[in-house]
Design an enzyme around this catalytic site. Structure first.
Site, PDB file in Angstrom:
ATOM      1  N   ASP A 260       0.856  -1.187   0.000  1.00 13.91           N
ATOM      2  CA  ASP A 260       0.000   0.000   0.000  1.00 13.91           C
ATOM      3  C   ASP A 260       0.889   1.233   0.000  1.00 13.91           C
ATOM      4  OD1 ASP A 260      -2.932   0.962   0.445  1.00 13.91           O
ATOM      5  OD2 ASP A 260      -1.737   2.151   1.835  1.00 13.91           O
ATOM      6  N   ASN A 268      -3.165  12.860  -4.838  1.00 12.55           N
ATOM      7  CA  ASN A 268      -4.405  13.064  -5.602  1.00 12.55           C
ATOM      8  C   ASN A 268      -5.072  14.377  -5.227  1.00 12.55           C
ATOM      9  OD1 ASN A 268      -4.676  11.035  -7.470  1.00 12.55           O
ATOM     10  ND2 ASN A 268      -5.770   9.650  -6.109  1.00 12.55           N
ATOM     11  N   HIS A 273      -6.145  13.885 -10.034  1.00  7.94           N
ATOM     12  CA  HIS A 273      -6.142  12.455 -10.340  1.00  7.94           C
ATOM     13  C   HIS A 273      -5.289  12.116 -11.559  1.00  7.94           C
ATOM     14  CE1 HIS A 273      -9.059  11.085  -7.366  1.00  7.94           C
ATOM     15  NE2 HIS A 273      -9.670  12.247  -7.540  1.00  7.94           N
ATOM     16  N   ASP A 277      -2.720   9.151 -11.437  1.00 10.59           N
ATOM     17  CA  ASP A 277      -2.712   8.005 -12.346  1.00 10.59           C
ATOM     18  C   ASP A 277      -1.328   7.789 -12.957  1.00 10.59           C
ATOM     19  OD1 ASP A 277      -5.364   7.577 -11.847  1.00 10.59           O
ATOM     20  OD2 ASP A 277      -6.088   8.490 -13.701  1.00 10.59           O
ATOM     21  N   ASP A 303      -4.443   2.450  -4.652  1.00 10.49           N
ATOM     22  CA  ASP A 303      -2.983   2.459  -4.509  1.00 10.49           C
ATOM     23  C   ASP A 303      -2.485   1.180  -3.838  1.00 10.49           C
ATOM     24  OD1 ASP A 303      -4.107   3.003  -2.067  1.00 10.49           O
ATOM     25  OD2 ASP A 303      -2.593   4.451  -1.452  1.00 10.49           O
TER      26      ASP A 303
END
Length: 665
Positions: A260, A268, A273, A277, A303
């Site tokens: 994680d 973000n 975003h 990405d 994530d």
């Protein structure tokens, strides 16, 4: 010379076969493997029929030589094609087989036609009719069976029918000439049908191939993450099932790691975003670069990534691999000229050491990650056997939560927040209590995180808020209610709207309600949390930042929230009179609250010495066991009456003169 001619003929047929695509060649080969044995049976029947019909008017060598030789050859070909049905043939082998079939389709009809016409010359009228009949019917059957192999079908039709029709027309016999004309018309129609059906065959093959490719593409899309190109959750668990079955059969170890990213949500929120990405794509590239083929990397969603490690999975090697991954992720990323620093935490679980099924192995790895993010964020950690009891207990609690009658089983206790200048109760913090018939009394520190992970926390929050407001409606108007919200509660407009509806339906003035959110929750989705806080404050509610100083936010971000109160975490207050570092932190945070223009509550005050230091530093509101533990709602009325009628349980009128022992120079 003859060898060169044969080679040129072979090259002509083989090159011709290469013009077809692999899909056509494969389909033609499959059709031939089933049709050619039948074709040879038809030819044998036809040839022997002609032979037996002609034996009385033709020499024996002429009548029986070709049938005998052809029988041996046909049996060999039948055995060959029957045996190849169960064998896999490469495209190259299939092309050669089709080239041989086309070549034989040109040679054999020549031999058979010459032999049949030779018998035709020596036979009487009945023999000639029988020969014409057998050749015509056999030709039709063979051409129909070979219509998918158009060249072979054309060769056979032309080689068989053209000489036969010509000879029938030259006999001068009306019946035979009529048969020749009919045969000419029928053969022309047959060739037309072969052309049309051959084209349909090719179209069907190409359509099937296109459909199969589309199906494979869809299957690939269904099993791959569209953003990173890594295997997705579905493919990960499919591979995990297979690998565990293999490991079980071969007595091997298998490790699963859950990774994680730490700090990704902030990326973000801060950069959008699109940057997030692109960051995930770079993370996937780094993971593939640092890990070998023995590790399958998948993206589970968001994530979160999964590692399926099939070899080199001793505990020390797993941790070494994890350290390598975490080190690579700590190296700054550059996305569109933006420098981004994140880290990653990993939880490992090993089969069969701690689990024996895919679900158990994943749950153990996930629990190891959960524990690691709390205690050793940014590094790898292994699921230990002693954690199995904790995981089992958590699973039981989660099941109990799902099956619970929450309206009945949840209760609220209240802990006072004291204004130490006037010794009055300024507010009461609502604290959840759960008495389960399945698992007994469960601490909120245990069941709230489990409820968050299981998706039940929203329901729990609304039940507790309704109960707390019902009790608070009976309090004096100068006593406020402090109520805790989780990150889940402020994660969407819909959830905030439900909270607001409960507040508006209660008999409590919204200005008497303070909603507490933790610093970590506030930083989870900054934009959404700001919107939620703003909506609640519009109602008139106060907003408190709980556990202040323990999160990872910057002061700039916190200043953007419309806060009314901050709460200094108890970890800074414990033995405040003995720890110079804690003294400086509390002093700085109290000064910061004054500069920000917000109230400050000091949590965890448990001794007179700690209270004295807080008072000396100018603190006004305190909370802790020094004044009172959490009180059940049923005892709250008596408690408030006692606090109003009596002097403070601990006289602090002179406490400012008390000097903390550890801080005396």
């Amino acid at each position: 010379m003859i060898a060169e001619i044969i080679k040129k003929i072979w090259d002509l047929y083989y090159i011709r076969s290469r013009e077809n695509g692999p899909e056509i060649v494969r389909a033609q080969y499959e059709a031939c493997s089933s049709h050619l044995p039948l074709i040879h049976v038809i030819l044998l029947t036809s040839i022997w029929g002609v032979s037996l019909t002609s034996k009385d008017c033709a020499p024996a060598w002429l009548a029986f030589s070709v049938p005998v030789v052809f029988t041996v050859f046909s049996v060999m070909r039948i055995v060959h094609w029957t045996s190849t049905r169960s064998r896999f043939m490469t495209i190259g082998q299939a092309r050669k087989a089709m080239a041989r079939t086309r070549l034989l389709g040109g040679l054999l009809p020549v031999v058979v036609s010459c032999w049949a016409l030779a018998l035709f010359e020596v036979g009487d009228h009945v023999v000639r009719v029988n020969i014409a009949y057998f050749m015509a019917i056999s030709g039709v059957c063979i051409v129909v069976f070979l219509m998918h192999l158009r060249i072979a079908a054309y060769q056979i039709a032309i080689i068989v029918y053209v000489p036969l029709i010509g000879r029938l027309l030259l006999t001068g016999d009306t019946a035979l000439m009529t048969m020749g004309i009919n045969l000419a018309v029928a053969s022309a129609m047959l060739l037309t049908i072969v052309y049309v059906q051959s084209r349909h065959f090719r179209e069907a093959v190409y359509s099937k191939a296109a459909l199969q490719k589309a199906s494979e593409h869809n299957q690939t899309l269904a099993n791959l993450d569209s953003l990173t190109g890594l295997p997705n959750r579905r493919l990960f668990f499919s591979n995990l099932d297979d690998e565990i079955a293999f490991a079980q059969k071969n007595s091997r170890r298998l490790a699963v790691g859950i990774l994680d990213l730490d700090g990704f949500k902030a990326v973000n929120d801060l950069h959008g975003h699109n940057i997030g990405d692109q960051l995930l794509m770079q993370v996937a590239e780094r993971l593939n670069g640092v890990l070998g083929s023995h590790v399958l990397v998948s993206r589970l969603g968001g994530d979160e990534f999964a590692l399926l490690i099939k070899s080199r999975n001793s505990n020390s090697e797993l941790l070494l691999t994890g350290e390598k991954i975490c080190s690579v992720l700590r190296t700054p990323f550059f996305v569109e000229d933006v420098r981004i620093s994140i880290s990653g935490s990993i939880g490992y679980a090993v089969y069969p050491d701690v689990a024996r099924t895919p679900h158990e192995l994943y749950e153990c790895a996930d629990y190891a990650l959960y524990q690691n993010k709390r205690a050793n964020r940014g590094y790898p950690g292994l699921f230990a056997k002693e954690q199995a009891h904790e995981l089992e207990a958590r699973s039981m609690i989660e099941q109990a939560i799902r099956a619970a009658d929450l309206e009945k089983e949840l209760t609220v206790h209240f802990q006072p927040i004291i204004d130490i200048r006037s010794h009055r109760v300024a507010a009461l913090e609502a604290l959840a209590r759960w008495e389960s018939p399945m698992v007994g009394t469960v601490s909120p520190a245990v069941f709230i995180p489990i409820a968050e992970r299981s998706g039940k926390v929203g329901e729990i929050t609304l039940i507790l808020l309704k109960k707390a407001l019902a009790v608070a409606s009976e309090w004096p108007r100068d006593v406020n209610l402090s109520f805790n919200l989780s990150a889940h509660d402020v994660s969407s407009v819909e959830r905030v709207a439900k909270l607001a509806a409960v507040v508006m339906q209660s008999r409590v003035d919204p200005r008497r309600i303070d909603f507490e959110i933790t610093e970590t929750a506030a930083m989870g989705n900054v934009a959404q949390t700001r919107a939620a806080v703003a909506a609640l404050k519009t109602l008139g509610c106060g907003i408190s930042l709980d556990d202040f100083g323990t999160g990872f936010s910057s002061l700039t971000q916190l200043h953007a929230f419309p806060l009314t109160t901050i709460k200094i975490d108890r970890s800074f207050v414990s033995e405040l009179d003995k720890k110079p570092a804690s003294y400086k932190i509390v002093k700085s945070l109290l000064a910061l609250s004054r500069d920000m223009g917000v109230e400050c509550i000091v949590e965890g005050v448990e001794t007179a010495e700690e209270l004295a230091v807080v008072t000396g530093l100018g603190g006004r509101y305190v909370q802790g066991y020094y004044w009172s533990p959490p009180v059940p709602a049923s005892e709250l009325g008596a408690f408030l009456s006692a606090r109003k009628a009596d002097a403070p349980a601990h006289d602090v009128s002179k406490s400012e003169t008390i000097k903390p022992r550890a801080l005396v120079s």
